[in-house]
Design an enzyme around this catalytic site. Structure first.
Site, PDB file in Angstrom:
ATOM      1  NE  ARG A 180      -3.899  -2.399   0.234  1.00  0.00           N
ATOM      2  CZ  ARG A 180      -3.549  -3.612  -0.558  1.00  0.00           C
ATOM      3  NH1 ARG A 180      -2.343  -3.457  -1.162  1.00  0.00           N
ATOM      4  NH2 ARG A 180      -4.098  -4.504  -0.440  1.00  0.00           N
ATOM      5  CB  SER A 231      -8.869  -2.110   4.417  1.00  0.00           C
ATOM      6  OG  SER A 231      -9.420  -3.311   3.865  1.00  0.00           O
ATOM      7  CD  GLU A 301      -5.426  -0.241   2.836  1.00  0.00           C
ATOM      8  OE1 GLU A 301      -5.021  -0.994   3.541  1.00  0.00           O
ATOM      9  OE2 GLU A 301      -5.734  -0.450   1.687  1.00  0.00           O
TER      10      GLU A 301
END
Ligand SMILES: Cc1cc2nc3c(=O)[nH]c(=O)nc-3n(C[C@H](O)[C@H](O)[C@H](O)COP(=O)(O)OP(=O)(O)OC[C@H]3O[C@@H](n4cnc5c(N)ncnc54)[C@H](O)[C@@H]3O)c2cc1C
Length: 333
Positions: A180, A231, A301
């Site tokens: 990520r 998420s 995130e």
């Protein structure tokens, strides 16, 4: 703020045909459906007008924020004195290159990219078909799911590098892709314009079946009926965020209109009238409770704006992204 007003006036003067939305509520541009007005939203019709906007901003010592589908951002209720540049309206070209690779501009949705690959018998992008973001946002985040990540299929990325005001092309190895993250995220100053993807040859029907299977899994497990930004926390090494949150007894935990999803504890959902403060307070509570109970830090995130409103206190390196015009910052070659 004064600089921003000057920049907006110059942009209007130099790009009279530009679509420029002023004081636009960001809730309309966010999958969370949360966020007050941004000072302005520009929709450049091509790379040259995008470069011009960036140039004017830089002259005024400002940096633009790029926006894809807004599926990974929490905008503040009070709004933002920023100019955002939207890629999804005009930067949407996609085609096959003569050597069989896919060229896609930043505003192409990952779902379309994945379908295009399938239609052309190219496999490796099935994982992306249910991710609601764009090529630009996806590359910055190195979006991934079900064992696949964009870094596995991207060959090169073209981006406008603000500090030098130049167009650069980086091979995937030079993009610093990680879980990520990417150099675009950590170094800032980059407006991703397009990328070349090189999925492998495969069987169209099998690719389609895989996409259906993964999307079915998504529908089963994720709260797709409620606004969210995916998420909320990254997967901590050796753990799963959702499992830690559930074990901490936080499934369904609610602050105002924000809730830890009852369907998937890794998601924070907007039950109807959540404010960004509700989401923020909820994420703080989740992170602190999980840390107290397990010693594991959950790193967000979701990109929380503005940066000083981000889960920053005791987290060792809470990641907050914004494009920073930093003359010292050069892309890794
Ligand atoms: C229901 C749901 C499910 C999700 N599932 C997944 C999943 O399985 N896997 C996953 O990885 N993510 C998932 N996400 C999160 C999100 O979709 C991804 O992170 C996606 O890649 C973000 O793309 P975007 O276009 O929406 O980016 P945005 O949210 O618009 O922006 C994200 C960041 O990228 C920057 N950015 C956007 N475009 C550019 C550009 N052209 N140049 C430079 N910077 C840019 C923005 O400034 C921002 O910092 C999910 C989200 C939702 C709502």
């Amino acid at each position: 703020m004064e600089n921003l007003e000057t920049a907006i006036a110059q942009i209007k003067q130099e790009l009279p045909g530009l679509c420029l939305m002023e004081n636009e509520p960001m809730s309309a541009h966010s999958s969370f459906k949360i966020g007050g007005p941004a000072r302005a939203l520009a929709v450049p019709s091509d790379v040259s007008s995008l470069s011009k906007i960036c140039h004017i901003l830089k002259l005024n010592k400002l940096a633009p924020m790029l926006l894809g589908n807004g599926t990974n951002i929490l905008f503040p209720d009070e709004g933002l004195p920023e100019l955002f540049i939207i890629s999804t309206e005009k930067l949407t070209k996609m085609f096959l290159l003569p050597d069989g690779a896919i060229y896609a501009e930043a505003g192409v949705s990952l779902a379309k990219l994945s379908s295009f690959a399938q239609q052309n018998g190219l496999q490796g992008l099935e994982f992306a078909s249910g991710i609601p973001g764009t090529v630009g946002g996806g590359l910055l985040m190195n979006a991934g799911a079900y064992g696949g990540e964009l870094k596995d299929v991207v060959e090169s990325v073209v981006y406008y590098f603000l500090p030098q005001q130049t167009l650069l092309e980086a091979p995937a190895e030079a993009c610093g892709f990680g879980y990520r993250t990417s150099n675009f995220k950590t170094q800032g100053g980059c407006a991703i314009l397009s990328a070349v993807f090189r999925p492998e040859k495969g069987d169209k029907d099998q690719i389609a079946a895989k996409m259906r299977e993964l999307n079915e899994k998504r529908r089963e497990k994720q709260p797709l009926d409620l606004p969210s930004a995916g998420s909320a926390f990254k997967r901590p090494e050796g753990h799963f965020a959702a499992a830690l949150i559930e074990q901490a007894g936080l499934k369904g935990y609610t602050v105002g209109g924000a809730q830890v999803s009852e369907k998937h504890s890794g998601f924070v959902v907007n039950k109807g009238n959540a404010t960004s403060k509700d989401v923020y307070d909820l994420m703080m509570h989740v992170r602190n409770t999980v840390y107290t109970q397990t010693g594991v830090f959950l790193e967000p995130e979701i990109i929380i704006l503005p940066p000083d409103y981000a889960l920053k206190d005791e987290t060792p390196d809470a990641p907050i992204y914004r494009i920073d015009v930093n003359e010292e910052t050069l892309p890794e070659e």
